[in-house]
Design a protein around this motif. Structure first.
Motif, mmCIF file in Angstrom:
data_model
loop_
_atom_site.group_PDB
_atom_site.id
_atom_site.type_symbol
_atom_site.label_atom_id
_atom_site.label_comp_id
_atom_site.label_asym_id
_atom_site.label_seq_id
_atom_site.Cartn_x
_atom_site.Cartn_y
_atom_site.Cartn_z
ATOM 1 N N ILE A 166 70.795 51.143 65.654
ATOM 2 C CA ILE A 166 70.161 52.460 65.676
ATOM 3 C C ILE A 166 68.904 52.379 64.825
ATOM 4 N N ASP A 167 67.757 52.699 65.436
ATOM 5 C CA ASP A 167 66.475 52.658 64.734
ATOM 6 C C ASP A 167 66.205 54.004 64.072
ATOM 7 N N VAL A 168 65.790 53.941 62.806
ATOM 8 C CA VAL A 168 65.477 55.161 62.058
ATOM 9 C C VAL A 168 64.095 55.009 61.433
ATOM 10 N N LEU A 169 63.230 56.005 61.708
ATOM 11 C CA LEU A 169 61.899 56.039 61.106
ATOM 12 C C LEU A 169 61.968 56.635 59.709
ATOM 13 N N VAL A 170 61.284 55.992 58.754
ATOM 14 C CA VAL A 170 61.178 56.518 57.395
ATOM 15 C C VAL A 170 59.732 56.348 56.937
ATOM 16 N N PRO A 171 59.301 57.127 55.946
ATOM 17 C CA PRO A 171 57.939 56.933 55.418
ATOM 18 C C PRO A 171 57.748 55.507 54.900
ATOM 19 N N ARG A 172 56.532 55.029 55.015
ATOM 20 C CA ARG A 172 56.226 53.631 54.721
ATOM 21 C C ARG A 172 56.615 53.235 53.301
ATOM 22 N N LEU A 173 56.504 54.133 52.345
ATOM 23 C CA LEU A 173 56.735 53.777 50.950
ATOM 24 C C LEU A 173 58.197 53.925 50.506
ATOM 25 N N ARG A 174 59.068 54.366 51.407
ATOM 26 C CA ARG A 174 60.494 54.442 51.042
ATOM 27 C C ARG A 174 61.057 53.050 50.793
ATOM 28 N N ARG A 175 61.875 52.909 49.778
ATOM 29 C CA ARG A 175 62.465 51.611 49.440
ATOM 30 C C ARG A 175 63.857 51.537 50.060
ATOM 31 N N LEU A 176 63.894 51.121 51.304
ATOM 32 C CA LEU A 176 65.141 50.977 52.051
ATOM 33 C C LEU A 176 65.103 49.653 52.784
ATOM 34 N N ARG A 177 66.258 49.108 53.078
ATOM 35 C CA ARG A 177 66.304 47.865 53.834
ATOM 36 C C ARG A 177 67.196 48.042 55.055
#
Length: 345
Positions: free
Chosen positions: A126-137
């Motif tokens: 499942i693809d999830v869009l997040v803001p570019r600067l979020r620190r997620l992997r």
């Protein structure tokens, strides 16, 4: 009784109903579930299970499609404050609010109802869009896609879902099968999800128009979109009682230059309709300049040109018919148009 003892997880029946039986570790702590108790409940063979880092499914057995989606959003969404669960809206008391996370790609298309997208149950990711600067992997079945700006999501079953054009671009980015790409793009237009121009704009922004199989699919999409728009134009004339025009013609000055093609033309009133089905690619400005030059030239000759987009035909056909009717009625108040030769296109 020791008031510092964490509450047992068993009284959480009302919470599991509210949050569809998926909760973050932070939310569970806010309900009194200590880390040790949480680990015990999620042990192998236990009543709960950890679907994703810090996201818990409050039952044993496989998660449902909806639970997988909510878990993906719980993992990716930004919580309003440490230790505070997402707050439901007053009009939707049983639906959590997910900030800075939007479902996209194939999962989004499935939620939009695409028959050409795989069913949710078959999606391994499942693809999830997040803001570019979020620190997620990326982890487990969730793939993180970073973007400079999140699209305005559509709410589908309480889930923030990317608009169809953006979801298509994110899905097509992974597809090498030309037939699959063509089926997705064609369904987007035929089913009325969006206009071809919006799809091409997203594909262009995603730098996918350099791929030959995507370009081929886009050419088919644009042809499909024009055919649908032309059919709606025929319906508009018929259903709103406009006089019959001549269809798909070229205009020329007698013995002179070609003036351009038109989708519909009423010679007696010197009124023309032109469908704007431009694709927003790199040459958009040049194409618009060509449209504008043709329109200005025709209007200098006394021909009224009504410019209609496929979207306007789809969303406000009655209003477009009124505009054309007004132009036809006003023809008697204008100076006679220059004589032009009408040829089939």
């Amino acid at each position: 009784m020791n008031h510092n003892t964490p509450l047992s997880p068993r009284p959480l029946r009302h919470v599991t109903e509210v949050h569809r039986r998926v909760m973050s570790a932070t939310q569970l702590r806010s309900h009194g579930i200590a880390t040790a108790e949480l680990n015990e409940q999620c042990r192998p063979g236990g009543p709960w299970q950890q679907l994703l880092p810090h996201v818990v499914l409050l039952h044993a057995g496989p998660p449902t499609d909806e639970e997988r989606l909510h878990a993906a959003l719980l993992y990716t969404a930004r919580e309003s404050a440490p230790g505070v669960p997402s707050q439901p809206r007053p009009d939707e008391p049983h639906r959590p609010v997910y900030a800075e996370a939007v479902i996209t790609g194939m999962a989004a298309l499935a939620l939009h109802g695409f028959s050409s997208a795989p069913p949710l149950a078959s999606l391994e990711r499942i693809d999830v869009l997040v803001p570019r600067l979020r620190r997620l992997r990326t982890t487990g079945y969730v793939r993180i896609l970073r973007t400079p700006s999140l699209p305005n999501p559509r709410q589908i079953s309480g889930l923030p879902v990317a608009p169809v054009p953006r979801a298509l671009a994110d899905a097509v980015a992974d597809l090498a099968d030309a037939g699959a790409v063509r089926r997705l793009l064609t369904e987007a237009v035929r089913a009325g999800h969006c206009e071809p121009a919006a799809v091409v704009r997203e594909l262009n922004q995603a730098k996918l128009l350099s791929r030959p199989h995507v370009v081929d699919a886009v050419d088919s999409l644009l042809a499909e979109g024009r055919a649908i728009a032309e059919d709606r134009l025929y319906r508009m004339v018929r259903e709103y009682g406009l006089p019959d025009p001549v269809w798909n013609v070229d205009l020329r000055l007698p013995g002179g230059p070609h003036l351009g093609g038109l989708d519909a033309y009423w010679p007696d009133q010197a009124v023309a309709v032109e469908l704007d089905t431009r694709a927003p690619r790199q040459d958009e400005d040049a194409l618009w300049s060509e449209y504008a030059r043709k329109r200005e030239h025709l209007e200098r000759l006394g021909i009224t040109v009504v410019h209609i987009t496929p979207r306007k035909l789809r969303e406000s056909m009655e209003q477009q018919a009124a505009i054309v009717r007004t132009a036809l009625m006003a023809s008697g108040d204008r100076e006679p148009a220059a004589h032009v030769v009408v040829l089939p296109r």
